[in-house]
Structure formats: C-alpha cells, structure tokens
Design a protein around this motif. Structure first.
Motif, mmCIF file in Angstrom:
data_model
loop_
_atom_site.group_PDB
_atom_site.id
_atom_site.type_symbol
_atom_site.label_atom_id
_atom_site.label_comp_id
_atom_site.label_asym_id
_atom_site.label_seq_id
_atom_site.Cartn_x
_atom_site.Cartn_y
_atom_site.Cartn_z
ATOM 1 N N THR A 69 0.926 -1.200 -0.086
ATOM 2 C CA THR A 69 -0.063 0.124 -0.003
ATOM 3 C C THR A 69 0.915 1.244 0.078
ATOM 4 N N THR A 70 2.039 1.264 0.627
ATOM 5 C CA THR A 70 2.981 2.122 0.427
ATOM 6 C C THR A 70 3.253 2.655 -0.701
ATOM 7 N N ASN A 71 3.730 1.505 -1.572
ATOM 8 C CA ASN A 71 4.172 1.739 -2.863
ATOM 9 C C ASN A 71 3.036 2.206 -3.777
ATOM 10 N N LYS A 72 1.787 1.722 -3.682
ATOM 11 C CA LYS A 72 0.662 2.258 -4.540
ATOM 12 C C LYS A 72 0.328 3.640 -3.967
ATOM 13 N N LEU A 73 0.406 3.950 -2.801
ATOM 14 C CA LEU A 73 0.106 5.216 -2.438
ATOM 15 C C LEU A 73 0.936 6.188 -2.931
ATOM 16 N N ASN A 74 2.275 5.933 -2.913
ATOM 17 C CA ASN A 74 3.354 6.970 -3.552
ATOM 18 C C ASN A 74 2.999 6.900 -4.992
ATOM 19 N N TYR A 75 2.626 6.234 -5.632
ATOM 20 C CA TYR A 75 2.361 6.323 -7.118
ATOM 21 C C TYR A 75 1.194 7.036 -7.313
ATOM 22 N N ILE A 76 0.063 7.025 -6.530
ATOM 23 C CA ILE A 76 -1.122 7.818 -6.777
ATOM 24 C C ILE A 76 -0.788 9.221 -6.396
ATOM 25 N N ARG A 77 0.082 9.415 -5.173
ATOM 26 C CA ARG A 77 0.330 10.865 -4.978
ATOM 27 C C ARG A 77 1.193 11.350 -5.793
ATOM 28 N N ILE A 78 1.904 11.015 -6.508
ATOM 29 C CA ILE A 78 2.871 11.585 -7.370
ATOM 30 C C ILE A 78 1.851 11.615 -8.952
ATOM 31 N N PHE A 79 1.316 10.859 -9.035
ATOM 32 C CA PHE A 79 0.517 11.152 -10.268
ATOM 33 C C PHE A 79 -0.764 11.869 -10.269
ATOM 34 N N LEU A 80 -1.242 12.493 -9.116
ATOM 35 C CA LEU A 80 -2.251 13.181 -8.765
ATOM 36 C C LEU A 80 -1.407 14.594 -8.589
ATOM 37 N N ALA A 81 -0.394 14.796 -8.262
ATOM 38 C CA ALA A 81 0.120 16.153 -7.781
ATOM 39 C C ALA A 81 -0.209 17.084 -8.351
ATOM 40 N N ASP A 82 -0.063 17.195 -9.703
ATOM 41 C CA ASP A 82 -0.667 18.426 -10.366
ATOM 42 C C ASP A 82 -2.119 18.821 -10.111
ATOM 43 N N TYR A 83 -2.906 17.683 -10.133
ATOM 44 C CA TYR A 83 -4.350 17.802 -10.019
ATOM 45 C C TYR A 83 -4.595 18.360 -8.671
ATOM 46 N N LEU A 84 -4.014 18.025 -7.652
ATOM 47 C CA LEU A 84 -4.241 18.172 -6.184
ATOM 48 C C LEU A 84 -3.640 19.645 -5.910
ATOM 49 N N LYS A 85 -2.927 20.134 -6.632
ATOM 50 C CA LYS A 85 -2.282 21.485 -6.208
ATOM 51 C C LYS A 85 -3.182 22.499 -6.096
ATOM 52 N N GLY A 86 -3.306 23.158 -4.903
ATOM 53 C CA GLY A 86 -4.174 24.215 -4.815
ATOM 54 C C GLY A 86 -5.570 23.892 -4.328
ATOM 55 N N LYS A 87 -5.842 22.754 -4.622
ATOM 56 C CA LYS A 87 -7.609 22.120 -4.327
ATOM 57 C C LYS A 87 -7.732 22.169 -2.747
ATOM 58 N N GLU A 88 -9.133 22.492 -2.377
ATOM 59 C CA GLU A 88 -9.616 22.307 -1.128
ATOM 60 C C GLU A 88 -11.009 21.622 -1.071
ATOM 61 N N GLY A 89 -11.221 20.773 -0.286
ATOM 62 C CA GLY A 89 -12.571 20.318 0.073
ATOM 63 C C GLY A 89 -13.107 19.570 -1.212
ATOM 64 N N LEU A 90 -12.310 18.738 -1.549
ATOM 65 C CA LEU A 90 -12.588 17.625 -2.593
ATOM 66 C C LEU A 90 -13.426 16.655 -2.214
ATOM 67 N N VAL A 91 -14.355 16.090 -3.010
ATOM 68 C CA VAL A 91 -15.118 15.194 -2.488
ATOM 69 C C VAL A 91 -14.681 13.855 -3.449
ATOM 70 N N VAL A 92 -14.096 12.891 -2.646
ATOM 71 C CA VAL A 92 -13.210 11.803 -3.434
ATOM 72 C C VAL A 92 -13.880 10.487 -3.128
ATOM 73 N N GLY A 93 -14.069 9.658 -3.979
ATOM 74 C CA GLY A 93 -14.311 8.124 -3.901
ATOM 75 C C GLY A 93 -13.374 7.351 -4.155
ATOM 76 N N ASP A 94 -13.392 6.236 -3.530
ATOM 77 C CA ASP A 94 -12.264 5.055 -3.755
ATOM 78 C C ASP A 94 -13.128 3.745 -3.863
ATOM 79 N N VAL A 95 -12.967 3.424 -5.162
ATOM 80 C CA VAL A 95 -13.716 2.040 -5.252
ATOM 81 C C VAL A 95 -12.643 0.912 -5.101
ATOM 82 N N GLY A 96 -13.185 -0.289 -4.310
ATOM 83 C CA GLY A 96 -11.973 -1.015 -4.002
ATOM 84 C C GLY A 96 -10.875 -0.612 -3.153
#
Length: 232
Positions: A69-96
C-alpha cells in the motif's frame, strides 16, 4: 459472455494454444471485432463473485500490506500531484479501497473521502485503524474524483461500471483508473523463459486489457484521457 464489454460485438472466439484452452481456469474469449480479451464469466454469477471477494479473495491484512500500500500510495500521490495542487475540500470516492490507505491520505489533506470495498476484513481494518467507515458501495454523492485502482479488471461488466461511476462525477470531475496490461508481458524482453500462457493471466482478472482495448472502453463510455502513464 454474450457481448464484448468494449465494443458490444457478438463475434467472440475462445482462445486456444496447441488445440487446448490457453488457461486452465476458464475460457478466455477474443472479440473478433475489437481484439478485447475476457474470461467467459456469466453475468448471473456476479452474486457468487461478490461473495468470493467478501470472504475468500484476500486474507486478513498483514505486514506485507504496509509495503504494497505504501508503494501504491506513492504512485497515486505523484500521479495526482498537479491535479491536487491548490485544491481544497474535494469529494473523493475510492472503489475497492482495500484497507482505506487512500481514503486516509485524502482526509489528511483536508478532503472528504468515501470508500467502497467488498472484503470484510479490509473494511473492518479501515474502520478500526483509520477510523473510516467503509461500505460495499460508494454513497450517492457528486464526486470531484473517483479512484478505481486495479479494480476494473475484476468487474463482470466494466462498461456499465464505468458509466455508473462517470455518472457520479461533478461536471468537471475526474476518474483515476489503473489496471494491468497483461498482454505487455508477451513483448517483455528480459530473457525470462516462456513456456505457455497460463502465468500471463490472473484467474481472478475477468478482463485482460491492452492499451488499445482500455482506450476503446474509455471512448465508448464517453471518457477522455487527460493524463496517462504506463509505470504502475
């Protein structure tokens, strides 16, 4: 499987190797129209599949989960870095959502995160370790982002699932989807011995995507690829 999940075609051919099915766990069918591959699983078996994932698919979480899960989370965090920049209060769903590690990540950033998971022991872990209740289905909300990480290959009707989750997004919402590209192994050039097709296909992965078939599936669902890579 009466129709191809990608193009809805009906010209499906069971794959064989030297006169025998290429996998001992079930018939893998090739769509003659678009080239998509999938195990022949009847839609009627979805209830039995859900029960399997609830109780038998994975053991209780253990120390190995911390590594994966650490490896997967690091990938997700890096992949979404630009998308998440400056965003607040997002509504996020995680399937599975497994043990809830992605939900915890988003909540630590101040976003609202909700998860869906069939495996009972993983749902209990998420609630007791992270304090995040998890249900079997995502709650009905308008989401900014829905994560579908290594789940699409397990779904009996991925086309309908994509339409469902796309319909739960806000007008500017995004899906983050990761799925194995099993056919990539055939072109793998590390020098490993190749003795047959059995090891290429996970028996619990109903859908066997290639770059082209997953892109066709997205296009048929009305989705546009905003960002992609082939690392994970």
């Amino acid at each position: 499987m009466a129709n191809c999940y990608v193009c809805q075609g009906t010209d499906l051919k069971p794959l064989q190797y030297e006169g025998k099915p290429i996998h001992s766990k079930g018939a893998i069918q090739l769509c003659q129209g678009c080239g998509s591959l999938a195990f022949d699983r009847k839609v009627e078996s979805e209830g039995a599949l859900k029960e399997f994932y609830r109780k038998l698919y994975r053991p209780a979480p253990n120390v190995l989960n911390l590594l994966t899960t650490t490896n997967k989370l690091n990938y997700i965090r890096i992949f979404l870095a630009d998308y998440l920049k400056g965003k607040e209060g997002l509504v996020v769903g995680d399937v599975g959502c497994a043990t809830g590690y992605v939900l915890n990540f988003f909540r630590q950033l101040g976003h609202r995160a909700f998860g869906a998971e069939l495996t009972l022991t993983y749902r209990r872990f998420a609630e007791h370790y992270y304090g995040i209740p998890v249900a079997e289905d995502l709650p009905e909300k308008a989401y900014d982002l829905i994560v579908i990480y290594h789940v699409l290959e397990h779904l009996t009707e991925p086309d309908k699932s994509l339409a469902k989750y796309a319909g739960m997004l806000k007008p500017d919402g995004r899906l983050l989807i990761a799925t194995p590209e099993w056919l990539d192994y055939i072109d793998e050039a590390s020098g490993l011995s190749f003795s047959g097709f059995e090891h290429l296909f996970h028996p619990h992965h109903i859908n066997l995507f290639s770059k082209r078939s997953i892109q066709n599936l997205f296009a048929n669902a009305g989705l546009v690829v905003d960002k992609q890579d082939f690392i994970q």
